[in-house]
Design a protein around this motif. Structure first.
Motif, PDB file in Angstrom:
ATOM      1  N   LYS A 224       0.820  -1.207   0.000  1.00 34.95           N
ATOM      2  CA  LYS A 224       0.000   0.000   0.000  1.00 34.95           C
ATOM      3  C   LYS A 224       0.859   1.263   0.000  1.00 34.95           C
ATOM      4  O   LYS A 224       0.332   2.367  -0.107  1.00 34.95           O
ATOM      5  N   ASN A 225       2.174   1.092   0.148  1.00 29.20           N
ATOM      6  CA  ASN A 225       3.077   2.232   0.238  1.00 29.20           C
ATOM      7  C   ASN A 225       4.187   2.082  -0.797  1.00 29.20           C
ATOM      8  O   ASN A 225       4.800   1.030  -0.902  1.00 29.20           O
ATOM      9  N   SER A 226       4.423   3.144  -1.552  1.00 33.01           N
ATOM     10  CA  SER A 226       5.460   3.126  -2.578  1.00 33.01           C
ATOM     11  C   SER A 226       6.736   3.761  -2.037  1.00 33.01           C
ATOM     12  O   SER A 226       6.689   4.727  -1.265  1.00 33.01           O
ATOM     13  N   TRP A 227       7.884   3.218  -2.464  1.00 27.52           N
ATOM     14  CA  TRP A 227       9.190   3.664  -1.977  1.00 27.52           C
ATOM     15  C   TRP A 227      10.085   3.840  -3.206  1.00 27.52           C
ATOM     16  O   TRP A 227      10.498   2.879  -3.829  1.00 27.52           O
ATOM     17  N   ALA A 228      10.340   5.101  -3.586  1.00 28.43           N
ATOM     18  CA  ALA A 228      11.115   5.380  -4.802  1.00 28.43           C
ATOM     19  C   ALA A 228      12.234   6.363  -4.456  1.00 28.43           C
ATOM     20  O   ALA A 228      12.102   7.568  -4.655  1.00 28.43           O
ATOM     21  N   ILE A 229      13.348   5.832  -3.964  1.00 23.39           N
ATOM     22  CA  ILE A 229      14.436   6.691  -3.500  1.00 23.39           C
ATOM     23  C   ILE A 229      15.501   6.941  -4.563  1.00 23.39           C
ATOM     24  O   ILE A 229      16.338   7.831  -4.393  1.00 23.39           O
ATOM     25  N   ASP A 230      15.456   6.199  -5.686  1.00 25.97           N
ATOM     26  CA  ASP A 230      16.568   6.288  -6.628  1.00 25.97           C
ATOM     27  C   ASP A 230      16.216   6.687  -8.053  1.00 25.97           C
ATOM     28  O   ASP A 230      17.119   6.922  -8.848  1.00 25.97           O
ATOM     29  N   PRO A 231      14.942   6.777  -8.464  1.00 26.40           N
ATOM     30  CA  PRO A 231      14.682   7.322  -9.801  1.00 26.40           C
ATOM     31  C   PRO A 231      15.143   8.777  -9.878  1.00 26.40           C
ATOM     32  O   PRO A 231      14.939   9.550  -8.940  1.00 26.40           O
ATOM     33  N   PHE A 232      15.751   9.139 -10.998  1.00 25.80           N
ATOM     34  CA  PHE A 232      16.268  10.501 -11.151  1.00 25.80           C
ATOM     35  C   PHE A 232      15.179  11.392 -11.739  1.00 25.80           C
ATOM     36  O   PHE A 232      15.088  11.604 -12.935  1.00 25.80           O
ATOM     37  N   GLY A 233      14.353  11.921 -10.868  1.00 30.34           N
ATOM     38  CA  GLY A 233      13.210  12.717 -11.272  1.00 30.34           C
ATOM     39  C   GLY A 233      11.927  11.909 -11.165  1.00 30.34           C
ATOM     40  O   GLY A 233      11.949  10.678 -11.232  1.00 30.34           O
ATOM     41  N   TYR A 234      10.815  12.625 -10.965  1.00 30.40           N
ATOM     42  CA  TYR A 234       9.547  11.948 -10.712  1.00 30.40           C
ATOM     43  C   TYR A 234       8.459  12.494 -11.628  1.00 30.40           C
ATOM     44  O   TYR A 234       8.413  13.678 -11.931  1.00 30.40           O
ATOM     45  N   SER A 235       7.589  11.599 -12.046  1.00 27.78           N
ATOM     46  CA  SER A 235       6.543  11.928 -12.998  1.00 27.78           C
ATOM     47  C   SER A 235       5.190  11.943 -12.296  1.00 27.78           C
ATOM     48  O   SER A 235       4.897  11.079 -11.462  1.00 27.78           O
ATOM     49  N   SER A 236       4.353  12.916 -12.673  1.00 32.35           N
ATOM     50  CA  SER A 236       2.996  12.933 -12.130  1.00 32.35           C
ATOM     51  C   SER A 236       2.207  11.711 -12.581  1.00 32.35           C
ATOM     52  O   SER A 236       1.286  11.266 -11.897  1.00 32.35           O
ATOM     53  N   THR A 237       2.580  11.146 -13.720  1.00 32.49           N
ATOM     54  CA  THR A 237       1.921   9.926 -14.188  1.00 32.49           C
ATOM     55  C   THR A 237       2.124   8.790 -13.205  1.00 32.49           C
ATOM     56  O   THR A 237       1.219   7.980 -12.976  1.00 32.49           O
ATOM     57  N   MET A 238       3.306   8.714 -12.607  1.00 34.41           N
ATOM     58  CA  MET A 238       3.577   7.648 -11.642  1.00 34.41           C
ATOM     59  C   MET A 238       2.657   7.768 -10.423  1.00 34.41           C
ATOM     60  O   MET A 238       2.131   6.766  -9.925  1.00 34.41           O
ATOM     61  N   ALA A 239       2.446   8.990  -9.964  1.00 31.66           N
ATOM     62  CA  ALA A 239       1.528   9.199  -8.844  1.00 31.66           C
ATOM     63  C   ALA A 239       0.123   8.728  -9.202  1.00 31.66           C
ATOM     64  O   ALA A 239      -0.573   8.101  -8.389  1.00 31.66           O
ATOM     65  N   TYR A 240      -0.298   9.042 -10.425  1.00 28.88           N
ATOM     66  CA  TYR A 240      -1.626   8.608 -10.888  1.00 28.88           C
ATOM     67  C   TYR A 240      -1.722   7.092 -10.958  1.00 28.88           C
ATOM     68  O   TYR A 240      -2.694   6.491 -10.481  1.00 28.88           O
ATOM     69  N   LEU A 241      -0.710   6.441 -11.542  1.00 28.79           N
ATOM     70  CA  LEU A 241      -0.744   4.984 -11.679  1.00 28.79           C
ATOM     71  C   LEU A 241      -0.777   4.306 -10.314  1.00 28.79           C
ATOM     72  O   LEU A 241      -1.519   3.335 -10.105  1.00 28.79           O
ATOM     73  N   LEU A 242       0.015   4.798  -9.374  1.00 33.53           N
ATOM     74  CA  LEU A 242       0.036   4.207  -8.038  1.00 33.53           C
ATOM     75  C   LEU A 242      -1.327   4.323  -7.363  1.00 33.53           C
ATOM     76  O   LEU A 242      -1.794   3.384  -6.717  1.00 33.53           O
ATOM     77  N   ARG A 243      -1.964   5.482  -7.512  1.00 36.18           N
ATOM     78  CA  ARG A 243      -3.286   5.655  -6.894  1.00 36.18           C
ATOM     79  C   ARG A 243      -4.293   4.688  -7.491  1.00 36.18           C
ATOM     80  O   ARG A 243      -5.115   4.101  -6.785  1.00 36.18           O
ATOM     81  N   ARG A 244      -4.235   4.509  -8.807  1.00 32.31           N
ATOM     82  CA  ARG A 244      -5.167   3.605  -9.460  1.00 32.31           C
ATOM     83  C   ARG A 244      -4.802   2.138  -9.230  1.00 32.31           C
ATOM     84  O   ARG A 244      -5.567   1.250  -9.580  1.00 32.31           O
ATOM     85  N   MET A 245      -3.647   1.891  -8.653  1.00 31.51           N
ATOM     86  CA  MET A 245      -3.276   0.537  -8.247  1.00 31.51           C
ATOM     87  C   MET A 245      -3.649   0.260  -6.793  1.00 31.51           C
ATOM     88  O   MET A 245      -3.401  -0.837  -6.299  1.00 31.51           O
ATOM     89  N   GLY A 246      -4.195   1.248  -6.118  1.00 34.96           N
ATOM     90  CA  GLY A 246      -4.617   1.050  -4.737  1.00 34.96           C
ATOM     91  C   GLY A 246      -3.598   1.470  -3.703  1.00 34.96           C
ATOM     92  O   GLY A 246      -3.780   1.190  -2.516  1.00 34.96           O
ATOM     93  N   PHE A 247      -2.534   2.160  -4.113  1.00 38.02           N
ATOM     94  CA  PHE A 247      -1.554   2.637  -3.144  1.00 38.02           C
ATOM     95  C   PHE A 247      -2.105   3.857  -2.411  1.00 38.02           C
ATOM     96  O   PHE A 247      -2.811   4.689  -2.990  1.00 38.02           O
ATOM     97  N   ASP A 248      -1.746   3.984  -1.131  1.00 35.69           N
ATOM     98  CA  ASP A 248      -2.199   5.101  -0.311  1.00 35.69           C
ATOM     99  C   ASP A 248      -1.143   6.193  -0.183  1.00 35.69           C
ATOM    100  O   ASP A 248      -1.479   7.367  -0.055  1.00 35.69           O
ATOM    101  N   ASN A 249       0.139   5.799  -0.178  1.00 34.68           N
ATOM    102  CA  ASN A 249       1.213   6.740   0.100  1.00 34.68           C
ATOM    103  C   ASN A 249       2.398   6.465  -0.804  1.00 34.68           C
ATOM    104  O   ASN A 249       2.592   5.338  -1.271  1.00 34.68           O
ATOM    105  N   MET A 250       3.217   7.486  -1.026  1.00 32.69           N
ATOM    106  CA  MET A 250       4.435   7.312  -1.796  1.00 32.69           C
ATOM    107  C   MET A 250       5.553   8.176  -1.212  1.00 32.69           C
ATOM    108  O   MET A 250       5.314   9.277  -0.705  1.00 32.69           O
ATOM    109  N   LEU A 251       6.775   7.645  -1.247  1.00 29.20           N
ATOM    110  CA  LEU A 251       7.959   8.375  -0.789  1.00 29.20           C
ATOM    111  C   LEU A 251       8.869   8.594  -1.980  1.00 29.20           C
ATOM    112  O   LEU A 251       9.102   7.689  -2.781  1.00 29.20           O
ATOM    113  N   ILE A 252       9.395   9.837  -2.117  1.00 32.62           N
ATOM    114  CA  ILE A 252      10.296  10.167  -3.210  1.00 32.62           C
ATOM    115  C   ILE A 252      11.525  10.869  -2.657  1.00 32.62           C
ATOM    116  O   ILE A 252      11.496  11.443  -1.561  1.00 32.62           O
ATOM    117  N   GLN A 253      12.626  10.870  -3.421  1.00 36.97           N
ATOM    118  CA  GLN A 253      13.873  11.425  -2.927  1.00 36.97           C
ATOM    119  C   GLN A 253      14.569  12.344  -3.930  1.00 36.97           C
ATOM    120  O   GLN A 253      14.876  13.484  -3.639  1.00 36.97           O
TER     121      GLN A 253
END
Length: 605
Positions: A224-253
């Motif tokens: 239910k929680n996403s952990w993305a500490i190493d992708p170089f840059g973050y996409s709003s599409t990823m946030a959308y996909l995670l939400r539609r996969m049922g994830f509640d939270n995400m961490l980015i670095q």
């Protein structure tokens, strides 16, 4: 101040109606008109202001959509990117605190041990697995089993699946027990921690779904929680996909350090990420952004890496990792130095917490390929437990103890995977007069052409034919199950067939075929002659039960993009979404990607 609808005891209406006074006013006519207008404005100032404010609000709403606190564009327009040296925190500033911030509510610190395992970096996947990752997973199981207070998180399923094939039944059982009791949490759970800048959303959905389904089938856990500490840059599409996969939270670095600085200054490092096109607020997902340079221990306990490095106990003498480059080194925690060490660590925690709005602080404790052996893991757990025991024993500096929830709920690798990635595209051959067998799709749509030209995946066409064309033998390797063409802005992202029961501990239940659709909402009008005889296919209805020929859809269920959730609320949808899917109706808003589970059977001959 109160506003009144009358002035000097006379209603505003009497001031603008003709007077019954027979005596003529000596004031000029233009002056009387100005006075009347002025009286009207002053006596109705509140109503006029309210109407103007409402009109302005509606204008902004129509022009810019639902108002939000922060937009990415506004942030980058505001930031000057001056690269000012911030001192100990090079990309920030000298962080201080008053000392009374936690008088009413104690500071809650969650220290999260982790190990980032790249599926291929300086070494190959096989080399990393043999030299490091398999030993790290062995270490996690052995050390966490010794003490129920110890916690850990794991992200990459590619290594875990490989380890699972090699592990003994005893190790597998221990691993499952650690997951069930909340000591070990799987975060993200994709096959890899995917790149977000260059990856197509088809591949992102597929690799996360593959990892999540393996995890659910094998261990019975769904992240239910996403952990993305190493992708170089973050996409709003990823946030959308995670939400539609049922994830509640995400961490980015890894965001720009000036962006981190701006958000930290205004305590906006934790926020709700909403898609710019989402007027109904169904895509909201909670985001925690790490504030400092890296995810290693020197840059995660607080703003001063020279101090934080002293609490990376795997850098003590006797271990293989490099020493702290700031010239101050970690030492074993003892009864003699525990007070001094604990207060120094707590000072960093307090400074870091001032960058966030709440009294709950997340502190990662790890680095690339860490916890490779029991000695290293014991050094970290042993020293931190002594420090926390001291802090928690002092009521004036008490940290709230972990409640057992963990983090919420308690790059393809270079070997052949058990899933082959295919791009499925729609095409219509009915308009082609001379049909010749060919391995390529007939008359691919603009969508198919644009997407297919940018991806290096084998192309399988979804072909729709008229009944008179059915006598012709389909081209080799083609798949033509559609009864009629889809609306031209409705794209089949993927059509997943049942996989072999390789990992399943028991036969699956319910619909097993997965269909993922995307509505692009292009201007899809088509005119046969100039601007005449025009039609618009974007608004055409699609029903899953009549979508295929020679195949019967006996069941249809809306599901998450990782094919694991059927509750619409988990994905951010209303209950109506699930009801429509049961009836077979595909109702997809512009920009949305939706998944359906189907039960397919051949039609009787």
């Amino acid at each position: 101040m109160p506003f009144s609808s009358s002035r000097r005891g006379t209603s505003w209406s009497s001031s603008i109606l003709p007077s019954s006074n027979p005596h003529k006013s000596k004031a000029p006519r233009k002056g009387r008109k100005r006075a009347l207008v002025k009286d009207f404005i002053f006596s109705n100032f509140f109503a006029i202001g309210l109407v103007l404010s409402l009109s302005l609000f509606l204008l902004i709403l129509l022009r810019f959509g639902v108002p939000v606190d922060v937009t990415t564009k506004a942030l980058y327009d505001k930031i000057e990117f001056l690269d000012v040296d911030g001192g100990a925190w090079k990309q920030g500033w000298s962080v201080t605190y008053r000392g009374n911030e936690w008088d009413s509510e104690k500071l809650k610190v969650f220290v999260v041990p982790h190990s980032h395992n790249d599926p291929g970096w300086k070494l190959t996947v096989d080399e990393y697995y043999d030299r490091q990752s398999r030993h790290i997973l062995d270490t996690i199981v052995q050390t966490l089993s010794k003490d129920s207070r110890r916690k850990f998180i794991w992200e990459e399923m590619s290594y875990l699946e490989r380890w699972w094939r090699d592990a003994s039944d005893e190790m597998k059982e221990s691993f499952i027990n650690l997951v069930k009791n909340g000591q070990l949490e799987i975060v993200g759970g994709g096959w890899v921690m995917n790149d977000e800048a260059n990856s197509h959303y088809f591949a992102i959905i597929e690799q996360i779904a593959e990892g999540n389904m393996w995890l659910n089938d094998t261990i019975g856990f769904v992240p239910k929680n996403s952990w993305a500490i190493d992708p170089f840059g973050y996409s709003s599409t990823m946030a959308y996909l995670l939400r539609r996969m049922g994830f509640d939270n995400m961490l980015i670095q890894r965001t720009h350090y000036e962006l981190k600085k701006e958000l930290a200054w205004h305590k906006n490092l934790e926020y709700i990420w909403r898609q710019s096109w989402d007027a109904e607020e169904t895509t909201d997902i909670f985001v925690h952004m790490m504030p400092f340079y890296s995810y290693d221990i020197p840059h995660t306990c607080g703003p001063e890496p020279a101090i934080c490095c002293q609490f990376d106990f795997a850098r003590m003498s006797g271990f293989a990792y490099e020493q702290c480059p700031w010239g101050q080194y970690p030492v074993e925690t003892t009864q003699e130095n525990v007070q001094e060490r604990a207060l120094k660590l707590l000072d960093q925690y307090k400074k870091k917490s001032t960058l966030y709005r709440t009294n709950t602080l997340l502190v990662p404790l790890g680095d690339d390929f860490r916890y490779i052996n029991v000695e290293e893991a014991e050094a970290q757990f042993r020293n931190y437990q002594m420090l926390f025991d001291y802090i928690n024993s002092n009521p004036n500096r008490r940290l709230v103890r972990d409640d057992g929830r963990g983090l919420g709920q308690g790059v393809m690798d270079n070997r052949v995977m058990n899933v082959v990635f295919h791009l499925t595209m729609e095409a219509n051959v009915s308009a082609t007069s001379n049909l010749v067998p060919t391995p390529f799709p007939y008359s691919p749509s603009l969508l198919s052409h644009r997407v297919g030209s940018h991806l290096n995946y084998p192309i399988h066409a979804f072909v729709s034919k008229k009944p008179q064309d059915m006598s012709m033998k389909p081209p080799p390797r083609s798949f033509s199950p559609l009864a009629t063409p889809l609306p031209c802005d409705l794209h089949i992202v993927n059509f997943k067939v049942p996989k072999p029961l390789k990992f399943l501990q028991q036969p699956p239940e319910g619909p097993r075929f997965g269909l993922i659709l995307h509505r692009r909402h292009w201007d899809s009008s088509y005119c046969r002659k100039g601007r005449s005889q025009c039609t618009n296919l974007a608004d055409n209805t699609v029903n899953l039960f009549s979508m295929f020929k020679e195949l019967t859809v006996s069941k249809a269920k809306a599901t998450s993009l990782n094919l694991l959730h059927e509750d619409p609320e988990v994905m951010g949808f209303s209950e109506q979404f699930g009801d429509l899917a049961k009836e077979g109706n595909v109702a997809i808003s512009p920009m949305e990607i939706q998944a359906y589970r189907l039960e397919l059977r051949p039609q009787p001959q």
